[in-house]
Motif scaffolding. Sequence first.
Motif, PDB file in Angstrom:
ATOM      1  N   TRP A 160       0.807  -1.142   0.071  1.00 50.58           N
ATOM      2  CA  TRP A 160      -0.141  -0.019  -0.152  1.00 50.58           C
ATOM      3  C   TRP A 160       0.939   1.119   0.067  1.00 50.58           C
ATOM      4  CZ3 TRP A 160      -0.737   4.148   3.292  1.00 50.58           C
ATOM      5  CH2 TRP A 160      -1.987   5.014   3.198  1.00 50.58           C
ATOM      6  N   LEU A 161       1.994   1.205   0.729  1.00 48.34           N
ATOM      7  CA  LEU A 161       2.839   2.207   0.861  1.00 48.34           C
ATOM      8  C   LEU A 161       3.264   2.841  -0.550  1.00 48.34           C
ATOM      9  CD1 LEU A 161       4.927   1.498   3.906  1.00 48.34           C
ATOM     10  CD2 LEU A 161       3.235   3.415   3.644  1.00 48.34           C
ATOM     11  N   VAL A 162       3.805   1.742  -1.394  1.00 49.02           N
ATOM     12  CA  VAL A 162       4.432   1.987  -2.638  1.00 49.02           C
ATOM     13  C   VAL A 162       3.602   2.420  -3.684  1.00 49.02           C
ATOM     14  CG1 VAL A 162       6.532   0.448  -2.143  1.00 49.02           C
ATOM     15  CG2 VAL A 162       4.578  -0.435  -3.385  1.00 49.02           C
ATOM     16  N   GLY A 163       2.234   1.862  -3.244  1.00 46.65           N
ATOM     17  CA  GLY A 163       1.051   2.495  -4.310  1.00 46.65           C
ATOM     18  C   GLY A 163       0.255   3.719  -4.076  1.00 46.65           C
ATOM     19  N   SER A 164       0.625   4.133  -2.772  1.00 46.44           N
ATOM     20  CA  SER A 164      -0.197   5.402  -2.153  1.00 46.44           C
ATOM     21  C   SER A 164       0.210   6.783  -2.734  1.00 46.44           C
ATOM     22  CB  SER A 164      -0.024   5.499  -0.719  1.00 46.44           C
ATOM     23  OG  SER A 164      -0.282   6.598  -0.243  1.00 46.44           O
ATOM     24  N   PRO A 165      -0.429   7.444  -3.673  1.00 49.00           N
ATOM     25  CA  PRO A 165      -0.002   8.747  -4.256  1.00 49.00           C
ATOM     26  C   PRO A 165       0.616   9.489  -3.134  1.00 49.00           C
ATOM     27  CG  PRO A 165      -2.086   8.080  -5.226  1.00 49.00           C
ATOM     28  CD  PRO A 165      -1.959   6.975  -4.033  1.00 49.00           C
ATOM     29  N   ASP A 166      -0.100   9.710  -1.716  1.00 48.73           N
ATOM     30  CA  ASP A 166       0.523  10.510  -0.957  1.00 48.73           C
ATOM     31  C   ASP A 166       2.058  10.165  -0.375  1.00 48.73           C
ATOM     32  OD1 ASP A 166      -1.846  12.008  -0.895  1.00 48.73           O
ATOM     33  OD2 ASP A 166      -2.921  11.102   0.653  1.00 48.73           O
ATOM     34  N   VAL A 167       1.979   8.846   0.020  1.00 50.21           N
ATOM     35  CA  VAL A 167       3.166   8.595   0.289  1.00 50.21           C
ATOM     36  C   VAL A 167       4.541   8.759  -0.786  1.00 50.21           C
ATOM     37  CG1 VAL A 167       4.827   6.315   1.029  1.00 50.21           C
ATOM     38  CG2 VAL A 167       2.161   6.680   1.919  1.00 50.21           C
ATOM     39  N   ARG A 168       3.951   8.207  -2.067  1.00 48.00           N
ATOM     40  CA  ARG A 168       4.936   8.505  -3.182  1.00 48.00           C
ATOM     41  C   ARG A 168       5.593   9.948  -3.285  1.00 48.00           C
ATOM     42  NH1 ARG A 168       5.444   4.121  -6.556  1.00 48.00           N
ATOM     43  NH2 ARG A 168       6.130   5.272  -8.107  1.00 48.00           N
ATOM     44  N   ALA A 169       4.429  10.905  -3.137  1.00 44.50           N
ATOM     45  CA  ALA A 169       4.864  12.431  -3.292  1.00 44.50           C
ATOM     46  C   ALA A 169       5.504  12.770  -2.143  1.00 44.50           C
ATOM     47  CB  ALA A 169       3.507  13.187  -3.379  1.00 44.50           C
ATOM     48  N   ALA A 170       5.235  12.229  -0.775  1.00 43.74           N
ATOM     49  CA  ALA A 170       6.103  12.782   0.348  1.00 43.74           C
ATOM     50  C   ALA A 170       7.424  12.202   0.206  1.00 43.74           C
ATOM     51  CB  ALA A 170       5.626  12.082   1.558  1.00 43.74           C
ATOM     52  N   LEU A 171       7.708  11.110  -0.473  1.00 47.26           N
ATOM     53  CA  LEU A 171       9.193  10.593  -0.376  1.00 47.26           C
ATOM     54  C   LEU A 171       9.593  11.272  -1.755  1.00 47.26           C
ATOM     55  CD1 LEU A 171       8.486   6.581  -0.245  1.00 47.26           C
ATOM     56  CD2 LEU A 171       9.848   8.022   1.579  1.00 47.26           C
ATOM     57  N   THR A 172       9.149  11.493  -2.804  1.00 47.73           N
ATOM     58  CA  THR A 172       9.747  12.025  -4.197  1.00 47.73           C
ATOM     59  C   THR A 172       9.999  13.455  -3.747  1.00 47.73           C
ATOM     60  OG1 THR A 172       8.520  10.746  -5.188  1.00 47.73           O
ATOM     61  CG2 THR A 172       9.229  12.651  -6.429  1.00 47.73           C
ATOM     62  N   ALA A 173       9.378  14.399  -2.927  1.00 45.84           N
ATOM     63  CA  ALA A 173       9.547  15.751  -2.738  1.00 45.84           C
ATOM     64  C   ALA A 173      10.489  15.809  -1.486  1.00 45.84           C
ATOM     65  CB  ALA A 173       8.062  16.223  -2.075  1.00 45.84           C
ATOM     66  N   ALA A 174      10.833  14.983  -0.699  1.00 45.37           N
ATOM     67  CA  ALA A 174      11.638  15.016   0.227  1.00 45.37           C
ATOM     68  C   ALA A 174      13.190  15.408   0.279  1.00 45.37           C
ATOM     69  CB  ALA A 174      11.588  13.782   1.333  1.00 45.37           C
ATOM     70  N   ALA A 175      13.671  16.428   0.809  1.00 49.21           N
ATOM     71  CA  ALA A 175      15.145  16.611   0.765  1.00 49.21           C
ATOM     72  C   ALA A 175      15.742  15.538   1.286  1.00 49.21           C
ATOM     73  CB  ALA A 175      15.406  17.959   1.321  1.00 49.21           C
ATOM     74  N   ASP A 176      15.483  14.828   2.268  1.00 51.74           N
ATOM     75  CA  ASP A 176      16.276  13.882   2.845  1.00 51.74           C
ATOM     76  C   ASP A 176      15.135  12.725   3.124  1.00 51.74           C
ATOM     77  OD1 ASP A 176      17.526  12.000   4.393  1.00 51.74           O
ATOM     78  OD2 ASP A 176      17.537  13.158   6.352  1.00 51.74           O
ATOM     79  N   PRO A 177      15.041  11.665   2.119  1.00 51.45           N
ATOM     80  CA  PRO A 177      14.084  10.880   2.102  1.00 51.45           C
ATOM     81  C   PRO A 177      14.274   9.517   3.040  1.00 51.45           C
ATOM     82  CG  PRO A 177      15.653  10.423   0.303  1.00 51.45           C
ATOM     83  CD  PRO A 177      16.046  11.832   1.094  1.00 51.45           C
ATOM     84  N   LEU A 178      13.864   9.979   4.302  1.00 48.52           N
ATOM     85  CA  LEU A 178      14.257   9.209   5.462  1.00 48.52           C
ATOM     86  C   LEU A 178      12.931   8.640   5.971  1.00 48.52           C
ATOM     87  CD1 LEU A 178      15.873   8.107   7.862  1.00 48.52           C
ATOM     88  CD2 LEU A 178      15.189   9.983   8.991  1.00 48.52           C
ATOM     89  N   ALA A 179      12.934   7.020   6.104  1.00 44.98           N
ATOM     90  CA  ALA A 179      11.823   6.539   6.438  1.00 44.98           C
ATOM     91  C   ALA A 179      11.894   5.591   7.801  1.00 44.98           C
ATOM     92  CB  ALA A 179      11.453   5.217   5.438  1.00 44.98           C
ATOM     93  N   VAL A 180      11.250   5.719   8.776  1.00 44.72           N
ATOM     94  CA  VAL A 180      11.453   5.127   9.915  1.00 44.72           C
ATOM     95  C   VAL A 180      10.497   3.850  10.086  1.00 44.72           C
ATOM     96  CG1 VAL A 180      11.416   5.047  12.558  1.00 44.72           C
ATOM     97  CG2 VAL A 180      12.523   7.051  11.291  1.00 44.72           C
ATOM     98  N   ASP A 181      11.064   2.785  10.498  1.00 44.69           N
ATOM     99  CA  ASP A 181      10.309   1.385  11.026  1.00 44.69           C
ATOM    100  C   ASP A 181      10.390   1.186  12.506  1.00 44.69           C
ATOM    101  OD1 ASP A 181       8.731  -0.702  10.879  1.00 44.69           O
ATOM    102  OD2 ASP A 181      10.360  -2.075  10.522  1.00 44.69           O
ATOM    103  N   LEU A 182       9.287   1.858  13.242  1.00 41.37           N
ATOM    104  CA  LEU A 182       9.524   1.825  14.747  1.00 41.37           C
ATOM    105  C   LEU A 182       8.896   0.328  15.362  1.00 41.37           C
ATOM    106  CD1 LEU A 182       9.706   3.185  17.339  1.00 41.37           C
ATOM    107  CD2 LEU A 182       7.392   4.059  16.990  1.00 41.37           C
ATOM    108  N   GLY A 183       9.575  -0.162  16.072  1.00 42.41           N
ATOM    109  CA  GLY A 183       9.421  -1.603  16.595  1.00 42.41           C
ATOM    110  C   GLY A 183       9.363  -2.698  15.728  1.00 42.41           C
ATOM    111  N   TYR A 184      10.443  -2.766  15.233  1.00 46.53           N
ATOM    112  CA  TYR A 184      10.594  -4.051  14.142  1.00 46.53           C
ATOM    113  C   TYR A 184      10.491  -5.424  14.874  1.00 46.53           C
ATOM    114  CZ  TYR A 184      15.597  -3.497  15.058  1.00 46.53           C
ATOM    115  OH  TYR A 184      16.988  -3.400  15.793  1.00 46.53           O
ATOM    116  N   GLY A 185      10.749  -5.570  16.174  1.00 45.54           N
ATOM    117  CA  GLY A 185      10.555  -6.785  16.575  1.00 45.54           C
ATOM    118  C   GLY A 185      11.852  -7.479  16.900  1.00 45.54           C
ATOM    119  N   ALA A 186      11.669  -8.938  17.284  1.00 41.11           N
ATOM    120  CA  ALA A 186      12.965  -9.771  17.333  1.00 41.11           C
ATOM    121  C   ALA A 186      13.851  -9.695  16.346  1.00 41.11           C
ATOM    122  CB  ALA A 186      12.167 -11.144  18.050  1.00 41.11           C
ATOM    123  N   THR A 187      13.390  -9.680  15.112  1.00 38.27           N
ATOM    124  CA  THR A 187      14.320  -9.732  14.020  1.00 38.27           C
ATOM    125  C   THR A 187      14.119  -8.781  13.171  1.00 38.27           C
ATOM    126  OG1 THR A 187      13.119 -11.133  12.336  1.00 38.27           O
ATOM    127  CG2 THR A 187      14.287 -12.299  14.001  1.00 38.27           C
TER     128      THR A 187
END
Length: 270
Positions: A34-61
């Motif tokens: 869904w993230l890679v297909g979302s127009p809003d997410v794609r626009a936010a990543l494309t426009a970002a000067a620093d394209p940083l994404a955070v995965d919070l609480g990824y678990g045991a591995t």
Amino acid sequence: MARTPRLAAGRARALGSPTRGTTNPNRLRRVDRWLVGSPDVRAALTAAADPLAVDLGYGATPITTVEMAARLRTVRADVRVLGLEIDPERVAAALPVADPPRLEFRRGGFELAGARPVLLRAFNVLRQYTKEESAAAWATMLARLAPGGLLVEGTCDEIGRRCCWITLDASGPRTFTLSCLPSGIERPSDLAERLPKALIHRNVPGERVHDLLAALDGCWATAASFAPFGPRARWVETIRAFAAAGWPVLDTRRRWRLGEVTVEWSAVAP
């Protein structure tokens, strides 16, 4: 009296408590798709000067963070992904697969270890908190987003076949998404067990999310004649009828065929 989320000891003063750590390969594939297909997410990543994404609480591995990084690179090749865990042992276990600066792991909680991402995925991390604590966690995370950033917060089952999530920006919730393997449900309301913390206690008569699930179940029953064509066809017809009934559906048949539906937050807002 509601307890206050603790500040774990250490230099990072990570805000929150460790989760159970349950994780599996491809557990979060539905939200990633869904993230890679979302127009809003794609626009936010494309426009970002620093394209940083955070995965919070990824678990045991760290497998779901590694998968997230690979999938987001199809949107922007230079995306940087930071996996955060409050448990230092989980961070240490993830370091062998790090690939700085494209993929890093660090100790952190809701304060995001000082990072300011344009995209934040927080899955299966809030169910252990009270409603008040979860609302405070939302506020803390939203305050740490980069300008124009998005938070995607939700819950899924252990193998990622039943998922629900909310997308928020600095102003608050924007959309609500349900995603499932249609062959793995008896009716859409089976997804109620995976509602995010902000909604799961609202699934009672008189609340919007309860009305939405009841409406989906009604459309599912009406679409029973499509069952011979397979569960996916029945889901598509369910969502078509649901949208035709006036519910604020935001996506199209292309997404429905994946077992998804996204609606405006107003459709379920408490």
